[in-house]
Design a protein around this motif. Structure first.
Motif, PDB file in Angstrom:
ATOM      1  N   SER A 190       0.868  -1.183   0.000  1.00 20.57           N
ATOM      2  CA  SER A 190       0.000   0.000   0.000  1.00 20.57           C
ATOM      3  C   SER A 190       0.901   1.229   0.000  1.00 20.57           C
ATOM      4  O   SER A 190       2.112   1.112   0.194  1.00 20.57           O
ATOM      5  N   ASP A 191       0.322   2.373  -0.243  1.00 18.18           N
ATOM      6  CA  ASP A 191       1.137   3.586  -0.383  1.00 18.18           C
ATOM      7  C   ASP A 191       0.631   4.724   0.495  1.00 18.18           C
ATOM      8  O   ASP A 191      -0.547   4.787   0.832  1.00 18.18           O
ATOM      9  N   ILE A 192       1.562   5.627   0.802  1.00 19.36           N
ATOM     10  CA  ILE A 192       1.177   6.993   1.176  1.00 19.36           C
ATOM     11  C   ILE A 192       1.460   7.813  -0.076  1.00 19.36           C
ATOM     12  O   ILE A 192       2.590   7.758  -0.610  1.00 19.36           O
ATOM     13  N   VAL A 193       0.458   8.495  -0.590  1.00 20.24           N
ATOM     14  CA  VAL A 193       0.674   9.204  -1.856  1.00 20.24           C
ATOM     15  C   VAL A 193       1.078  10.654  -1.620  1.00 20.24           C
ATOM     16  O   VAL A 193       0.769  11.254  -0.582  1.00 20.24           O
ATOM     17  N   LEU A 194       1.807  11.176  -2.606  1.00 16.44           N
ATOM     18  CA  LEU A 194       2.257  12.566  -2.541  1.00 16.44           C
ATOM     19  C   LEU A 194       1.061  13.507  -2.692  1.00 16.44           C
ATOM     20  O   LEU A 194       0.050  13.144  -3.297  1.00 16.44           O
ATOM     21  N   VAL A 195       1.195  14.688  -2.129  1.00 15.84           N
ATOM     22  CA  VAL A 195       0.167  15.711  -2.301  1.00 15.84           C
ATOM     23  C   VAL A 195       0.852  16.879  -3.019  1.00 15.84           C
ATOM     24  O   VAL A 195       1.856  17.402  -2.531  1.00 15.84           O
ATOM     25  N   ASP A 196       0.326  17.208  -4.187  1.00 18.67           N
ATOM     26  CA  ASP A 196       0.967  18.227  -5.038  1.00 18.67           C
ATOM     27  C   ASP A 196       2.456  17.925  -5.245  1.00 18.67           C
ATOM     28  O   ASP A 196       3.309  18.815  -5.143  1.00 18.67           O
ATOM     29  N   GLY A 197       2.731  16.675  -5.491  1.00 18.70           N
ATOM     30  CA  GLY A 197       4.119  16.272  -5.771  1.00 18.70           C
ATOM     31  C   GLY A 197       5.038  16.265  -4.564  1.00 18.70           C
ATOM     32  O   GLY A 197       6.230  16.021  -4.686  1.00 18.70           O
ATOM     33  N   LYS A 198       4.462  16.521  -3.401  1.00 18.04           N
ATOM     34  CA  LYS A 198       5.306  16.558  -2.191  1.00 18.04           C
ATOM     35  C   LYS A 198       4.838  15.560  -1.135  1.00 18.04           C
ATOM     36  O   LYS A 198       3.654  15.258  -1.047  1.00 18.04           O
ATOM     37  N   MET A 199       5.794  15.143  -0.332  1.00 21.01           N
ATOM     38  CA  MET A 199       5.449  14.262   0.785  1.00 21.01           C
ATOM     39  C   MET A 199       4.516  15.037   1.709  1.00 21.01           C
ATOM     40  O   MET A 199       4.850  16.146   2.138  1.00 21.01           O
ATOM     41  N   PRO A 200       3.351  14.488   2.023  1.00 21.79           N
ATOM     42  CA  PRO A 200       2.422  15.233   2.882  1.00 21.79           C
ATOM     43  C   PRO A 200       2.955  15.346   4.307  1.00 21.79           C
ATOM     44  O   PRO A 200       3.721  14.504   4.758  1.00 21.79           O
ATOM     45  N   PRO A 201       2.563  16.382   5.010  1.00 19.59           N
ATOM     46  CA  PRO A 201       3.107  16.619   6.356  1.00 19.59           C
ATOM     47  C   PRO A 201       2.753  15.501   7.351  1.00 19.59           C
ATOM     48  O   PRO A 201       3.468  15.295   8.322  1.00 19.59           O
ATOM     49  N   TYR A 202       1.661  14.780   7.065  1.00 21.18           N
ATOM     50  CA  TYR A 202       1.240  13.719   7.996  1.00 21.18           C
ATOM     51  C   TYR A 202       1.918  12.383   7.703  1.00 21.18           C
ATOM     52  O   TYR A 202       1.594  11.367   8.329  1.00 21.18           O
ATOM     53  N   ALA A 203       2.859  12.347   6.742  1.00 21.53           N
ATOM     54  CA  ALA A 203       3.408  11.065   6.274  1.00 21.53           C
ATOM     55  C   ALA A 203       3.982  10.222   7.420  1.00 21.53           C
ATOM     56  O   ALA A 203       3.635   9.048   7.571  1.00 21.53           O
ATOM     57  N   GLU A 204       4.840  10.807   8.223  1.00 20.17           N
ATOM     58  CA  GLU A 204       5.484  10.042   9.299  1.00 20.17           C
ATOM     59  C   GLU A 204       4.456   9.525  10.305  1.00 20.17           C
ATOM     60  O   GLU A 204       4.527   8.392  10.763  1.00 20.17           O
ATOM     61  N   GLU A 205       3.507  10.396  10.626  1.00 20.54           N
ATOM     62  CA  GLU A 205       2.461  10.035  11.584  1.00 20.54           C
ATOM     63  C   GLU A 205       1.621   8.869  11.046  1.00 20.54           C
ATOM     64  O   GLU A 205       1.349   7.901  11.748  1.00 20.54           O
ATOM     65  N   LEU A 206       1.263   8.962   9.762  1.00 25.86           N
ATOM     66  CA  LEU A 206       0.443   7.920   9.148  1.00 25.86           C
ATOM     67  C   LEU A 206       1.219   6.601   9.065  1.00 25.86           C
ATOM     68  O   LEU A 206       0.692   5.530   9.347  1.00 25.86           O
ATOM     69  N   LYS A 207       2.478   6.723   8.692  1.00 22.64           N
ATOM     70  CA  LYS A 207       3.339   5.534   8.611  1.00 22.64           C
ATOM     71  C   LYS A 207       3.389   4.818   9.964  1.00 22.64           C
ATOM     72  O   LYS A 207       3.227   3.595  10.046  1.00 22.64           O
ATOM     73  N   GLU A 208       3.566   5.615  11.000  1.00 21.70           N
ATOM     74  CA  GLU A 208       3.624   5.045  12.350  1.00 21.70           C
ATOM     75  C   GLU A 208       2.316   4.317  12.696  1.00 21.70           C
ATOM     76  O   GLU A 208       2.319   3.230  13.266  1.00 21.70           O
ATOM     77  N   LYS A 209       1.203   4.955  12.312  1.00 24.50           N
ATOM     78  CA  LYS A 209      -0.102   4.336  12.606  1.00 24.50           C
ATOM     79  C   LYS A 209      -0.297   3.046  11.806  1.00 24.50           C
ATOM     80  O   LYS A 209      -0.892   2.081  12.289  1.00 24.50           O
TER      81      LYS A 209
END
Lengths: 461, 461
Positions: free
Chosen positions: B383-402
């Motif tokens: 599964s993925d965390i997708v980029l937002v406007d070509g950038k890593m979204p600010p919640y990426a680390e938090e979501l990854k941890e969850k």
């Protein structure tokens, strides 16, 4: 064993579960290694029977702090003396860890305490329709923990492979007393070095296995046994290679010296059906459908005929198959009293004919017999040096050395399934490079820095 | 890299095989990890291309004596940055070890130099009628050595398991330069600790694999692909569990979020046939006979129907099956530019529905999408965390941890098949106990006391 230790152990597991009485201890001292070659147990050892992981952890912690040797004992069905306490030891019996924790049919795994026997598991699986476990080392008294740490094999490895292929998870207690979980119900897991695969086959020298998660499988419903006698072993062997390449995989393909089949049948009050020939194959097949069974039998029949078998005798009824299997397995009763040294060598399947020919000539050279029993489709050859007048013959060491040399000529191994244990610890040095032995020694030291867990087994530190 | 080292390497492998030119080096710096998450390569690294084991031994000996980091590079098809040189390194490419030494049809093994690609092997096996090799991680540029040390998996693990199950022997070079042979053509071998199983999955951190002995198999001649759309994922998942328990084993069972099937088909100028439903299974079957294929298809059809599939679409022709497989594999082209972080978690098969449900709610919580692609019959979920406007979204680390927390709740692993590499080395600490990590560290030190072989991969010492 010091009284202080005995009392400490009583404190952990309770009085009923520490055995110091010689007559009660004796059955915990040896495994199934033949009398003539078995290592001698240290009579000062005592038996302790913890009931769970927590008690095992406490025992290990105490033993480690006080430098007391611990030898783990499962079903005692081993054939390399791994569980014989040659030094004064705490014999840690896992017999009370006998709980079948879960048969998880959704994930097709069994979660088992280490002391569950193969018999217990197979009996429990009878309650779960269509589900089975295929590895069968012969003796159903074998415990799951023991089967795991010895990487048990057996005749059915042709189709199903050895224990290593079926273990998905483990709980172990390290010599320090620390408890470690490895793997799980997961099928795929690539997170870090696979310590579980290292513990499988380590013969109780790296950790005490307390729990295992075992893959279970849909059971094959149909089976048949074929006896195919050939005039020459080369023809029989060529048939085996062609069967393996054909796309059908037999459950087992067993070869024995003809006299073993004939005389065992006689001993059992029956008769070996294959009169002609000098090289008989016993091919066991299991399939999911009757049509597949028929097709497999027919293909094997064709391959045997093409390779000059005299005939192919089919047994389809369970009673007939059981009788054949009994003749195969009971040969041991026929010969056990004359075995001086028994071998468990293995070579690549295609090298079996040449290797066996050399074993036979060696036997002729010493005017003796070999008693060959082979899981021929996986290259695992059991053979013996037999006693002469009840005694180990004077040429035994010399012949053993020549047999190993022959085995190494074919890039073989001194143990295909029984393991190194205490029996082959010196022989291992003949097979392995000093580089590999050094790494093994390093691993042993890493897991067991005080060398308290089954020392003198597999590798000396 | 110091000139002295470059000259030394030229002395070992010859001038043509030491690459210092940046434009020529660049293709050796990265693997297939997505841009947004890949570790950065050290540009001072150089590439060396030895032609055989002996040259590798000399390189390692020199590097070990001079404390120079060595990173082994196979096909570069990995997905965890294991072969990216993050420190100044000798990149040891195995591309010239590309000899297929032997296809031994009697023993059904292939003896291969480490640099033989999966493509080369499969092409060679075309010359050997009826013989195949089943593990397929997707990219046929993968080299055998890399597939061995990463314990490569892929979709077909459902039927055939991962690389670990198929490797019988290895030649490796230790960091010291010592050459070690492990295993062989033997099927059964219980002599000592199994160092080979430890090296499998060690991602090039314990030894350089130079040769492997690989099991090959009779090839299944008949295949079919079934698409079964379900309204609910729970129904689809229940069908998968029932299929696995039924006794037939599909080659692969793939699940993707519906939009990935539909949009990829559109991108390829075709149409996804299954219009109804929200949860489509792609079930690939391979069997030895046409009758068995028919029987398996029929049984799977029944199980899908029983679990409320809308229909079951069968593809039997090779061209039709290829088209379906293309839609499955090309989804990556559709999404690769929006991937911020890609996951390779795995849970027990029966936990997949609950786990996916939680992944979906997490995505909803962050108002994003998951792009789920699952080898659903072995519990391996990409599964993925997708980029937002070509950038890593600010919640990426938090979501990854969850996501990891959710995975651990189901006793899952952070990597089912891609490995730890450099990408997940910190995440591994979340999954493993300090006891296990300490043992891993000890093993790394034992094999590689100077920490020169791919440091910063799998485990930090």
């Amino acid at each position: 064993m010091e009284l202080k230790t005995v009392n400490e152990l009583i404190g952990i597991v309770g009085e009923d579960y520490v055995i110091t009485n010689p007559s009660q201890k004796i059955s915990y001292m040896y495994d199934q290694v033949e009398m003539a070659m078995r290592p001698e147990a240290n009579e000062n050892s005592i038996v302790v029977k913890p009931k769970n992981t927590d008690e095992i952890s406490k025992i290990m912690k105490y033993a480690n702090e006080h430098n007391i040797v611990v030898v783990v004992r499962g079903g005692g069905t081993g054939l390399c003396g791994a569980c014989t306490p040659v030094r004064e030891s705490i014999i840690l019996s896992t017999e009370r860890l006998n709980k079948i924790i879960e048969i998880d049919e959704d994930n097709m795994v069994a979660v088992l305490e280490a002391g569950v026997t193969l018999y217990d598991l197979l009996e429990e699986l009878e309650n779960h329709e269509g589900v089975g476990f295929p590895v069968h080392p012969g003796d159903e008294g074998a415990q799951m923990g023991g089967m795991a740490v010895t990487n048990a094999g057996g005749a059915r490895a042709v189709k199903h492979g050895v224990m290593r292929k079926h273990i998905q998870g483990m709980e172990v207690v390290l010599p320090s007393g620390e408890i470690m979980e490895l793997g799980g119900k997961l099928i795929k897991n690539n997170a870090g070095y696979n310590l579980m695969q290292l513990i499988i086959g380590s013969e109780g020298t790296l950790a005490v296995v307390t729990k295992i998660i075992l893959k279970i499988y849909p059971k094959d419903k149909y089976s048949a046994t074929i006896i195919a006698p050939f005039e020459s072993f080369d023809d029989a062997s060529r048939a085996v290679l062609e069967i393996l390449k054909s796309g059908v995989t037999p459950l087992a393909v067993e070869y024995q010296d003809k006299h073993l089949f004939v005389d065992t049948a006689k001993m059992l009050g029956t008769q070996w059906q294959a009169e002609k020939g000098n090289a008989d194959l016993m091919i066991i097949i299991s399939e999911k459908t009757e049509a597949a069974l028929y097709e497999t039998c027919s293909l094997i029949n064709d391959i045997c005929e093409k390779n000059n078998s005299y005939e192919t005798l089919f047994a389809g009824k369970k009673s007939e198959q059981d009788e054949l299997l009994l003749i195969r397995s009971q040969h041991y009763e026929l010969i056990k009293d004359i075995i001086g040294h028994s071998f468990d060598t293995a070579v690549a399947v295609a090298d079996v004919p040449a290797y066996l020919k050399e074993l036979k000539s060696l036997a002729e050279e010493y005017n003796t017999i070999t008693n060959i029993t082979a899981h021929i489709a996986d290259g695992n050859i059991h053979s013996d040096i037999v006693l002469v007048d009840g005694k180990m013959p004077p040429y035994a060491e010399e012949l053993k050395e020549k047999i190993f040399k022959t085995c190494f000529k074919y890039n073989g191994t001194i143990t295909g399934e029984h393991g190194i244990g205490k029996l082959r610890i010196n022989d291992l040095k003949l097979q392995k490079s000093s580089t590999e032995l050094d790494l093994m020694r390093g691993i042993k030291k890493l897991f067991d820095p005080n060398n308290i867990l089954n020392p003198g087994t597999v590798i000396e530190v």
